[in-house]
Design an enzyme around this catalytic site. Structure first.
Site, PDB file in Angstrom:
ATOM      1  N   ASP A  93      -4.652   3.835  -1.938  1.00 14.75           N
ATOM      2  CA  ASP A  93      -5.711   4.176  -0.992  1.00 14.75           C
ATOM      3  C   ASP A  93      -6.233   5.582  -1.252  1.00 14.75           C
ATOM      4  O   ASP A  93      -5.535   6.567  -0.993  1.00 14.75           O
ATOM      5  CB  ASP A  93      -5.162   4.089   0.440  1.00 14.75           C
ATOM      6  CG  ASP A  93      -4.919   2.654   0.859  1.00 14.75           C
ATOM      7  OD1 ASP A  93      -5.870   1.858   0.814  1.00 14.75           O
ATOM      8  OD2 ASP A  93      -3.774   2.326   1.227  1.00 14.75           O
ATOM      9  N   MET A 122     -11.932   4.746  -0.432  1.00 18.59           N
ATOM     10  CA  MET A 122     -12.552   5.008   0.876  1.00 18.59           C
ATOM     11  C   MET A 122     -13.207   6.365   0.773  1.00 18.59           C
ATOM     12  O   MET A 122     -12.682   7.379   1.237  1.00 18.59           O
ATOM     13  CB  MET A 122     -11.474   4.966   1.966  1.00 18.59           C
ATOM     14  CG  MET A 122     -11.032   3.539   2.260  1.00 18.59           C
ATOM     15  SD  MET A 122      -9.469   3.467   3.142  1.00 18.59           S
ATOM     16  CE  MET A 122      -8.356   3.512   1.750  1.00 18.59           C
ATOM     17  N   MET A 138      -8.759   8.398  -0.153  1.00 16.87           N
ATOM     18  CA  MET A 138      -9.576   8.803   1.005  1.00 16.87           C
ATOM     19  C   MET A 138     -10.079  10.225   0.793  1.00 16.87           C
ATOM     20  O   MET A 138      -9.328  11.086   0.349  1.00 16.87           O
ATOM     21  CB  MET A 138      -8.742   8.753   2.284  1.00 16.87           C
ATOM     22  CG  MET A 138      -8.096   7.403   2.549  1.00 16.87           C
ATOM     23  SD  MET A 138      -7.343   7.374   4.186  1.00 16.87           S
ATOM     24  CE  MET A 138      -6.423   5.843   4.092  1.00 16.87           C
ATOM     25  N   GLY A 161      -8.967   4.202   7.073  1.00 19.17           N
ATOM     26  CA  GLY A 161      -8.636   5.592   7.347  1.00 19.17           C
ATOM     27  C   GLY A 161      -7.158   5.884   7.557  1.00 19.17           C
ATOM     28  O   GLY A 161      -6.674   6.909   7.118  1.00 19.17           O
ATOM     29  N   PHE A 162      -6.443   4.972   8.224  1.00 14.30           N
ATOM     30  CA  PHE A 162      -5.048   5.263   8.552  1.00 14.30           C
ATOM     31  C   PHE A 162      -4.176   4.024   8.451  1.00 14.30           C
ATOM     32  O   PHE A 162      -4.642   2.919   8.739  1.00 14.30           O
ATOM     33  CB  PHE A 162      -4.944   5.816   9.986  1.00 14.30           C
ATOM     34  CG  PHE A 162      -5.675   7.111  10.161  1.00 14.30           C
ATOM     35  CD1 PHE A 162      -5.060   8.326   9.859  1.00 14.30           C
ATOM     36  CD2 PHE A 162      -7.000   7.120  10.587  1.00 14.30           C
ATOM     37  CE1 PHE A 162      -5.755   9.524   9.995  1.00 14.30           C
ATOM     38  CE2 PHE A 162      -7.697   8.316  10.718  1.00 14.30           C
ATOM     39  CZ  PHE A 162      -7.080   9.522  10.420  1.00 14.30           C
ATOM     40  N   GLY A 173       1.403  -1.851   4.378  1.00 12.60           N
ATOM     41  CA  GLY A 173       1.895  -0.479   4.271  1.00 12.60           C
ATOM     42  C   GLY A 173       3.101  -0.281   5.160  1.00 12.60           C
ATOM     43  O   GLY A 173       4.240  -0.350   4.701  1.00 12.60           O
ATOM     44  N   HIS A 206      -1.235  -1.207  -4.274  1.00 10.30           N
ATOM     45  CA  HIS A 206      -2.518  -0.875  -3.646  1.00 10.30           C
ATOM     46  C   HIS A 206      -2.563   0.631  -3.396  1.00 10.30           C
ATOM     47  O   HIS A 206      -1.686   1.183  -2.720  1.00 10.30           O
ATOM     48  CB  HIS A 206      -2.614  -1.653  -2.325  1.00 10.30           C
ATOM     49  CG  HIS A 206      -3.878  -1.471  -1.570  1.00 10.30           C
ATOM     50  ND1 HIS A 206      -4.997  -2.255  -1.776  1.00 10.30           N
ATOM     51  CD2 HIS A 206      -4.212  -0.609  -0.575  1.00 10.30           C
ATOM     52  CE1 HIS A 206      -5.958  -1.887  -0.939  1.00 10.30           C
ATOM     53  NE2 HIS A 206      -5.506  -0.886  -0.209  1.00 10.30           N
ATOM     54  N   ASP A 246      -6.551  -6.182   4.446  1.00 12.88           N
ATOM     55  CA  ASP A 246      -5.888  -4.878   4.443  1.00 12.88           C
ATOM     56  C   ASP A 246      -5.883  -4.281   5.846  1.00 12.88           C
ATOM     57  O   ASP A 246      -6.950  -4.051   6.423  1.00 12.88           O
ATOM     58  CB  ASP A 246      -6.655  -3.954   3.476  1.00 12.88           C
ATOM     59  CG  ASP A 246      -6.005  -2.606   3.291  1.00 12.88           C
ATOM     60  OD1 ASP A 246      -4.900  -2.373   3.821  1.00 12.88           O
ATOM     61  OD2 ASP A 246      -6.624  -1.766   2.599  1.00 12.88           O
ATOM     62  N   GLY A 247      -4.673  -4.049   6.366  1.00  9.71           N
ATOM     63  CA  GLY A 247      -4.533  -3.355   7.647  1.00  9.71           C
ATOM     64  C   GLY A 247      -3.799  -4.188   8.679  1.00  9.71           C
ATOM     65  O   GLY A 247      -4.195  -5.315   8.976  1.00  9.71           O
ATOM     66  N   GLY A 248      -2.692  -3.655   9.175  1.00  9.45           N
ATOM     67  CA  GLY A 248      -1.970  -4.336  10.250  1.00  9.45           C
ATOM     68  C   GLY A 248      -1.285  -5.616   9.829  1.00  9.45           C
ATOM     69  O   GLY A 248      -0.988  -6.472  10.670  1.00  9.45           O
ATOM     70  N   SER A 277       0.867  -1.180   0.000  1.00  6.85           N
ATOM     71  CA  SER A 277       0.000   0.000   0.000  1.00  6.85           C
ATOM     72  C   SER A 277       0.899   1.224   0.000  1.00  6.85           C
ATOM     73  O   SER A 277       1.775   1.364   0.858  1.00  6.85           O
ATOM     74  CB  SER A 277      -0.872   0.010   1.267  1.00  6.85           C
ATOM     75  OG  SER A 277      -1.203   1.347   1.592  1.00  6.85           O
ATOM     76  N   MET A 313     -11.318  -5.683   5.656  1.00  5.85           N
ATOM     77  CA  MET A 313     -10.488  -4.741   6.403  1.00  5.85           C
ATOM     78  C   MET A 313     -10.164  -5.331   7.777  1.00  5.85           C
ATOM     79  O   MET A 313     -11.063  -5.775   8.500  1.00  5.85           O
ATOM     80  CB  MET A 313     -11.216  -3.397   6.586  1.00  5.85           C
ATOM     81  CG  MET A 313     -11.444  -2.597   5.313  1.00  5.85           C
ATOM     82  SD  MET A 313      -9.921  -2.160   4.447  1.00  5.85           S
ATOM     83  CE  MET A 313      -9.096  -1.104   5.657  1.00  5.85           C
ATOM     84  N   HIS A 319      -8.327   1.270  -3.937  1.00  6.18           N
ATOM     85  CA  HIS A 319      -9.225   1.093  -2.790  1.00  6.18           C
ATOM     86  C   HIS A 319      -9.879   2.436  -2.482  1.00  6.18           C
ATOM     87  O   HIS A 319      -9.217   3.345  -1.976  1.00  6.18           O
ATOM     88  CB  HIS A 319      -8.382   0.581  -1.606  1.00  6.18           C
ATOM     89  CG  HIS A 319      -9.120   0.405  -0.329  1.00  6.18           C
ATOM     90  ND1 HIS A 319      -8.478   0.174   0.882  1.00  6.18           N
ATOM     91  CD2 HIS A 319     -10.445   0.400  -0.042  1.00  6.18           C
ATOM     92  CE1 HIS A 319      -9.369   0.043   1.841  1.00  6.18           C
ATOM     93  NE2 HIS A 319     -10.573   0.195   1.315  1.00  6.18           N
TER      94      HIS A 319
END
Ligand code: DX5
Ligand code: ZN
Length: 230
Positions: free
Chosen positions: A47, A80, A49, A154-155, A206, A45, A184-186, A20, A149, A78
């Site tokens: 993002d 958002m 936003m 958002g972050f 990311g 990827h 996606d995320g963490g 990302s 997700m 993606h």
């Protein structure tokens, strides 16, 4: 080959780590892209936003186009953003290979998925950790990808929510030839193995890549751990 077909070929030889670019060095886009290409990234990827659907703001079509001009890698966009249906054609024209919208952001997910497919891109539906699977069930047979997700959208840099594992397992068990499963995320060296073992085929990362000095090593470590399992 259509962009949709090309993107769906990621079903093969997975799992894949998808960087990302949220945390990349925007002052040196070309250098960042070349590094990720050298590291063997399967796709990028992006993002988007809008400061409304999520409290953060990133970028829109011009940057997607800039990445398109820099690389042949598939672009996984993606969105958002609130009411993404207004901009699908523009993101396609900017070079998106896959366009994913949030189920929380649209009133008729099946229709939006259909519109993305008509354009010629792979169509994804995303859902936040707090959103139940039931909200996407009616469009699962139509979409090309489900983006589970594992942090609230958002972050970057948030920690992995285990609820994503249950959702991925549920999706994986549901149909043999179902949509691509993306998480996606963490995603980092501690979580990537479990997410892949649960059935995620595309694992977005990311901070685990961009906070490391050596992208090639970071990406390879994640890929190895994804293939080895937990
Ligand atoms: C979060 C974004 C993610 C995020 C991933 O809203 O959709 O793509 O940037 O970053 P990490 O891997 O740091 O959680
Ligand atoms: Zn994302």
């Amino acid at each position: 080959m259509s962009r949709r077909k090309r993107f769906l070929s990621l079903h093969d030889n997975g799992p894949h780590i998808v960087p990302s670019l949220l945390l990349c060095d925007f002052g040196h886009l070309e250098r960042e892209v070349r590094r990720l290409e050298r590291a063997g990234a399967a796709a990028l990827h992006l993002d988007v936003m809008d400061g409304q659907f999520v409290p953060n703001f990133t970028y829109g079509m011009p940057l997607v186009r800039a990445f398109r001009e820099l690389t042949e890698l598939p672009l996984d966009v993606h969105l958002m953003m609130a009411r993404p249906e207004r901009y699908l054609g523009q993101f396609y024209d900017a070079g998106a290979d896959a366009i994913t919208v949030h189920v929380e952001a649209v009133t008729e997910p099946a229709r939006v998925i259909d519109d993305i497919g008509q354009l010629g891109a792979a169509a994804g539906i995303a859902l936040n950790p707090a959103t139940p699977m039931a909200t996407v069930e009616s469009c699962l047979d139509q979409c090309d990808m489900v983006l589970v997700m594992s942090v609230p959208a958002g972050f970057g840099g948030q920690s992995f929510d285990e609820i994503a594992l249950e959702k991925i397992q549920w999706l994986k068990g549901r149909a043999a030839n179902g949509p691509l499963i993306e998480v996606d995320g963490g995603i980092n060296t501690r979580t990537v193995g479990r997410a892949a073992a649960a059935g995620a085929e595309l694992l977005v990362a990311g901070s685990a890549i961009f906070h490391s000095a050596d992208y090639i090593e970071a990406l390879r470590d994640l890929e190895r751990l994804a293939s080895d399992g937990p």
